[in-house]
Design a protein around this motif. Sequence first.
Motif, PDB file in Angstrom:
ATOM      1  N   GLU A   1       0.031  44.136  39.555  1.00 43.23           N
ATOM      2  CA  GLU A   1      -0.165  42.800  39.014  1.00 43.23           C
ATOM      3  C   GLU A   1       1.104  42.004  39.242  1.00 43.23           C
ATOM      4  OE1 GLU A   1      -2.967  43.199  35.164  1.00 43.23           O
ATOM      5  OE2 GLU A   1      -1.140  44.394  35.149  1.00 43.23           O
ATOM      6  N   CYS A   2       0.965  40.769  39.748  1.00 48.17           N
ATOM      7  CA  CYS A   2       2.107  39.877  39.936  1.00 48.17           C
ATOM      8  C   CYS A   2       2.276  39.119  38.618  1.00 48.17           C
ATOM      9  CB  CYS A   2       1.817  38.920  41.093  1.00 48.17           C
ATOM     10  SG  CYS A   2       3.198  37.843  41.487  1.00 48.17           S
ATOM     11  N   LEU A   3       3.439  39.281  37.994  1.00 50.48           N
ATOM     12  CA  LEU A   3       3.628  38.693  36.661  1.00 50.48           C
ATOM     13  C   LEU A   3       4.131  37.238  36.713  1.00 50.48           C
ATOM     14  CD1 LEU A   3       5.144  41.745  34.730  1.00 50.48           C
ATOM     15  CD2 LEU A   3       2.758  41.135  35.086  1.00 50.48           C
ATOM     16  N   CYS A   4       3.912  36.577  37.859  1.00 50.58           N
ATOM     17  CA  CYS A   4       4.397  35.195  37.999  1.00 50.58           C
ATOM     18  C   CYS A   4       3.769  34.273  36.965  1.00 50.58           C
ATOM     19  CB  CYS A   4       4.155  34.683  39.411  1.00 50.58           C
ATOM     20  SG  CYS A   4       2.418  34.631  39.882  1.00 50.58           S
ATOM     21  N   GLN A   5       2.504  34.498  36.659  1.00 58.60           N
ATOM     22  CA  GLN A   5       1.871  33.713  35.579  1.00 58.60           C
ATOM     23  C   GLN A   5       0.565  34.382  35.180  1.00 58.60           C
ATOM     24  OE1 GLN A   5       0.955  29.650  36.664  1.00 58.60           O
ATOM     25  NE2 GLN A   5      -0.928  30.195  37.717  1.00 58.60           N
TER      26      GLN A   5
ATOM     27  N   PHE B   1      -3.590  38.692  35.203  1.00 56.21           N
ATOM     28  CA  PHE B   1      -2.544  38.411  36.199  1.00 56.21           C
ATOM     29  C   PHE B   1      -3.118  38.551  37.607  1.00 56.21           C
ATOM     30  CE2 PHE B   1      -0.249  39.773  32.428  1.00 56.21           C
ATOM     31  CZ  PHE B   1       0.733  38.794  32.346  1.00 56.21           C
ATOM     32  N   PRO B   2      -2.593  37.748  38.554  1.00 56.78           N
ATOM     33  CA  PRO B   2      -3.061  37.884  39.931  1.00 56.78           C
ATOM     34  C   PRO B   2      -2.705  39.268  40.496  1.00 56.78           C
ATOM     35  CG  PRO B   2      -1.280  36.253  39.765  1.00 56.78           C
ATOM     36  CD  PRO B   2      -1.618  36.661  38.382  1.00 56.78           C
ATOM     37  N   LYS B   3      -3.579  39.764  41.364  1.00 52.03           N
ATOM     38  CA  LYS B   3      -3.382  41.115  41.915  1.00 52.03           C
ATOM     39  C   LYS B   3      -2.743  41.065  43.307  1.00 52.03           C
ATOM     40  CE  LYS B   3      -6.419  43.207  38.881  1.00 52.03           C
ATOM     41  NZ  LYS B   3      -6.238  42.109  37.920  1.00 52.03           N
TER      42      LYS B   3
ATOM     43  N   ASN C   1      -4.859  32.272  39.904  1.00 52.65           N
ATOM     44  CA  ASN C   1      -3.793  31.724  40.758  1.00 52.65           C
ATOM     45  C   ASN C   1      -2.437  32.367  40.513  1.00 52.65           C
ATOM     46  OD1 ASN C   1      -5.532  29.648  41.823  1.00 52.65           O
ATOM     47  ND2 ASN C   1      -5.322  28.650  39.822  1.00 52.65           N
ATOM     48  N   HIS C   2      -1.655  32.418  41.590  1.00 56.88           N
ATOM     49  CA  HIS C   2      -0.232  32.731  41.435  1.00 56.88           C
ATOM     50  C   HIS C   2       0.471  31.454  40.977  1.00 56.88           C
ATOM     51  CE1 HIS C   2      -0.051  36.745  43.294  1.00 56.88           C
ATOM     52  NE2 HIS C   2      -1.080  36.343  44.017  1.00 56.88           N
ATOM     53  N   SER C   3       1.659  31.591  40.405  1.00 52.93           N
ATOM     54  CA  SER C   3       2.376  30.416  39.902  1.00 52.93           C
ATOM     55  C   SER C   3       2.774  29.496  41.066  1.00 52.93           C
ATOM     56  CB  SER C   3       3.621  30.843  39.122  1.00 52.93           C
ATOM     57  OG  SER C   3       4.572  31.368  40.009  1.00 52.93           O
TER      58      SER C   3
ATOM     59  N   ASP D   1       5.443  28.552  42.171  1.00 55.32           N
ATOM     60  CA  ASP D   1       6.619  28.909  42.964  1.00 55.32           C
ATOM     61  C   ASP D   1       6.574  30.360  43.427  1.00 55.32           C
ATOM     62  OD1 ASP D   1       6.872  29.908  40.450  1.00 55.32           O
ATOM     63  OD2 ASP D   1       8.919  29.215  40.103  1.00 55.32           O
ATOM     64  N   CYS D   2       5.389  30.975  43.375  1.00 54.70           N
ATOM     65  CA  CYS D   2       5.271  32.382  43.796  1.00 54.70           C
ATOM     66  C   CYS D   2       4.987  32.425  45.294  1.00 54.70           C
ATOM     67  CB  CYS D   2       4.139  33.062  43.030  1.00 54.70           C
ATOM     68  SG  CYS D   2       3.894  34.773  43.529  1.00 54.70           S
ATOM     69  N   ILE D   3       5.662  33.318  46.019  1.00 50.82           N
ATOM     70  CA  ILE D   3       5.488  33.344  47.481  1.00 50.82           C
ATOM     71  C   ILE D   3       4.084  33.818  47.883  1.00 50.82           C
ATOM     72  CG2 ILE D   3       7.936  33.654  48.096  1.00 50.82           C
ATOM     73  CD1 ILE D   3       7.174  36.618  48.686  1.00 50.82           C
ATOM     74  N   PHE D   4       3.306  34.345  46.918  1.00 53.41           N
ATOM     75  CA  PHE D   4       1.934  34.755  47.236  1.00 53.41           C
ATOM     76  C   PHE D   4       0.934  33.631  46.982  1.00 53.41           C
ATOM     77  CE2 PHE D   4       4.301  38.621  46.223  1.00 53.41           C
ATOM     78  CZ  PHE D   4       4.172  39.273  47.442  1.00 53.41           C
ATOM     79  N   ASN D   5       1.435  32.484  46.504  1.00 56.23           N
ATOM     80  CA  ASN D   5       0.591  31.311  46.298  1.00 56.23           C
ATOM     81  C   ASN D   5       0.374  30.612  47.654  1.00 56.23           C
ATOM     82  OD1 ASN D   5      -0.058  28.490  45.891  1.00 56.23           O
ATOM     83  ND2 ASN D   5       0.411  28.782  43.725  1.00 56.23           N
TER      84      ASN D   5
HETATM   85 ZN   LIG Z   1       2.552  35.771  41.990  1.00 60.41          ZN
END
Ligand SMILES: [Zn+2]
Length: 384
Positions: A35-39, A45-47, A73-75, A77-81
């Motif tokens: 889980e990406c904890l960006c938001q 959390f986004p996977k 969604n990723h946040s 400013d997340c590079i996976f967004n």
């Molecule tokens: Zn993220």
Amino acid sequence: MEWKVNNEKYDIGSLNDNERTELYRQCRENKLQIECLCQSNNNVFPKLHIKHNKNSGLFYPANNPSNSKKSINHSDDCIFNTYFRQHLKSKGILLNEEGKFVCVIKRKKNANGKTGSAATSSLTKRSETEQRNSVITSQTALRFLFLTLVQKYGVNRYIPSQQRNVHKRLYKAFCDTLINKKELKDIGYLAHEKYRYNYKKHQLVVGIGNRTDIEKEPGTVFYNIPLFALNNPSEKAMDLKVPKWIYEKATFTQANVNFGYFLLWRDYDQQDTLRDLELVFVPAEKETMIPIDSSFEEIMLCHLYNKKIQFKKPLVMVDGDDYLPDFILDQKLPHTVIEVAGLLHNEEYKTHLELKQQHYQSKGYKYLEWDVRRDLKAVIKDII
Ligand SMILES: [Zn+2]
């Protein structure tokens, strides 16, 4: 970059190369859920998942397609967004499959005939229009690239329990970057108390210092900039000497802040000799080394830091500079955007700030504004 794997939290920026590769390998082999904890999106959390490139043998993380199907969604400013990646691309920085930044910085003739540097992403099949769009105007290329690198492993984020490790985090970002097809870790120098600058090899020099310390060398055409070590800011790493014309063309920003990062970009001339080309100053707060845009932002940052309140200072986000929050408190949900309102006597500024407030609130942020004419403590007491 923080992840949760099997209910355990990882700060990816603080892992070394081997630890990171080992984590990726385990995730891949055991099909572990990341889980990406960006938001969080209503506590979901986004996977992410780990890909493996059989040719290079490398493991690397990728956004999981299930997120968009479920509107997770990723946040911003997340590079996976995906939109964040598109924003970088529009500024000339391509994020490749392995998560590396790829860009070209070359000397380019401006409209006025002078040469300057510009970054273009190195996509091969592009229309002319696309190429024009991806050229960053001279002198913003370097600053934008640097801010992107600062953000990559969270140098712009303050977490009270975490080590700052600015040098280490920037070095990791250097390892993830290709400029003009060269690894930035090979051609970049991050001022360090032990490692030395090599003027025959290094094309990007990054150090910290005070612009009031800059002095003209008597009887020469050089300016001397004392650069301090990123791993130990009290140790001087080197004296950076730049020719007068580079110093006079340097971009210093309007901020009334003397401390900050000095960036020097150098490239080969037609005789294959490395030449200094461009100097950029990025103001920053001294304790945390987080870039700031004004002395009022510095006051806010120091206040949060002294009170041990977790925050991030967004430097690059999906909506560009027009909607870039000054600070985001990201420990409690919903996250709070803080705007440092320095020019409320200006009508145009005031109108834009109102638009910003609506924009952030529509994205689910709480909004807090500090009119710098008021006492900071009175404004901020609600959130502590
Ligand atoms: Zn993220």
